[in-house]
Design an enzyme around this catalytic site. Structure first.
Site: not given
Ligand code: FUB
Length: 326
Positions: A45, A217
């Site tokens: 991330d 997301e």
């Molecule tokens: O790292 C946890 C989650 O996985 C993140 O919040 C998302 O964007 C994905 O990368």
């Protein structure tokens, strides 16, 4: 004899790896030898900030035991670089425990500077309001130490109604527009955005949603040459797509895919910056080791190129990565 020598070599190599993982020297320079750029720990991330001739890279930290199929993430990491190749790792400036109201899960984040203060927006699991939440930490330095800026969450699951699942309030991305107005974008399943007050620690007005095709997301908001870009994770497993607008409040025009599925990882999670005359696409994959993958991710950097009309060319993910910026 040959077998004994082979076993000895493997044993020495394995013990060196254990030592280097256990005794990670902080504030030391890492020379990125291609992608992934960080190889002594799992990083995920990515979010990057350019400040005073340096890039600051903030990442989550995958700590799941081998073969554990789930995120185990307790803290965030910070690296800085003057050339995108030689990185200094700074002691972890923020842990989920720094937010007294949070329970677990140091998920995606982003840092921004305003008037000499640094604001770190993070997604965590809330201890008492079921679901994920967004918090903000503050520091006088991009490398910390950071402390909780509010003592409470900035966004909680009960504030957002457009999605029914409890993990929709994740993946904060932040921008300060040319007129000084700051905005927070975030969301899983639904892309939310809201204005921030000048203090950067309170929402200012209603939470709105943006309709984007196949939005999953990881929104990342950036501005360049009068265009606003909203890139995001598309479908699942995730590619990265983007939309463009002349106004931060939209309307947003969907423009297509920037990045394909990242090797050996369901997620891809991008950051986009310009630095020393070049544009960079920073993301993660699961390619560090044979036993890496969706819960053992690693940050990579490749070049990003724009067309003359401002649209973005597809990223070519490489194992050699980028060259040192001059
Ligand atoms: O790292 C946890 C989650 O996985 C993140 O919040 C998302 O964007 C994905 O990368």
């Amino acid at each position: 004899m040959k077998i004994a020598k082979y076993i000895l070599t493997i044993t020495i190599a394995a013990s060196c790896l254990t030592v280097s993982k256990a005794n990670i020297l902080k504030d030391t320079v890492i020379h990125a030898n291609g992608n992934p750029i960080i190889r002594h720990e799992f990083t995920a991330d990515p979010a990057a900030m350019v400040y005073k001739d340096k890039v600051y890279l903030y990442t989550g930290h995958d700590e799941a035991p081998t073969n554990h199929n789930g995120y185990v993430m307790h803290n965030w990491t910070c690296f800085s670089s003057s050339d995108m190749v030689n990185w200094t790792e700074h002691p972890s400036p923020l842990n989920v425990k720094d937010f007294a109201w949070a329970r677990a899960d140091a998920w995606a984040s982003q840092v921004i500077e305003r008037d000499g203060k640094f604001y770190w927006y993070v997604a965590v699991d809330h201890a008492t309001i079921p679901g994920k939440a967004i918090g903000v930490a503050i520091s006088d330095s991009p490398t910390g130490p950071f402390k909780d800026a509010r003592g409470t969450a900035l966004v909680t699951n009960d504030m957002t109604k457009a999605a029914k699942h409890p993990w929709d309030d994740i993946d904060p991305s932040v921008i300060i527009d040319k007129d000084g107005q700051a905005y927070l974008f975030w969301g899983n399943g639904v892309c939310y955005y809201a204005k921030l007050k000048a203090n950067m620690t309170e929402l200012d007005g209603e939470i709105k949603t943006i309709d984007l095709p196949h939005y999953t997301e990881a929104p990342w908001i950036h501005e360049r040459n009068g265009w606003y870009y909203l890139s995001y994770a598309y479908e699942f497993p995730e590619k990265i797509a983007y939309a463009m607008s002349k106004n931060i409040n939209g309307p947003w025009v969907y423009k297509g895919i920037i990045n394909e599925l990242a090797g050996n990882s369901n997620t891809n999670h991008q950051a986009i910056i310009d630095f020393k005359g070049k544009s960079y696409f920073i993301y993660h994959n699961g390619a560090l080791a044979a036993d890496a993958g969706s819960f053992h991710r690693s940050v990579c950097i490749d070049y990003l190129y724009y067309n003359k009309d401002g649209s973005i060319k597809r990223v070519v993910m490489t194992s050699e990565g980028v060259k040192a910026a001059k």
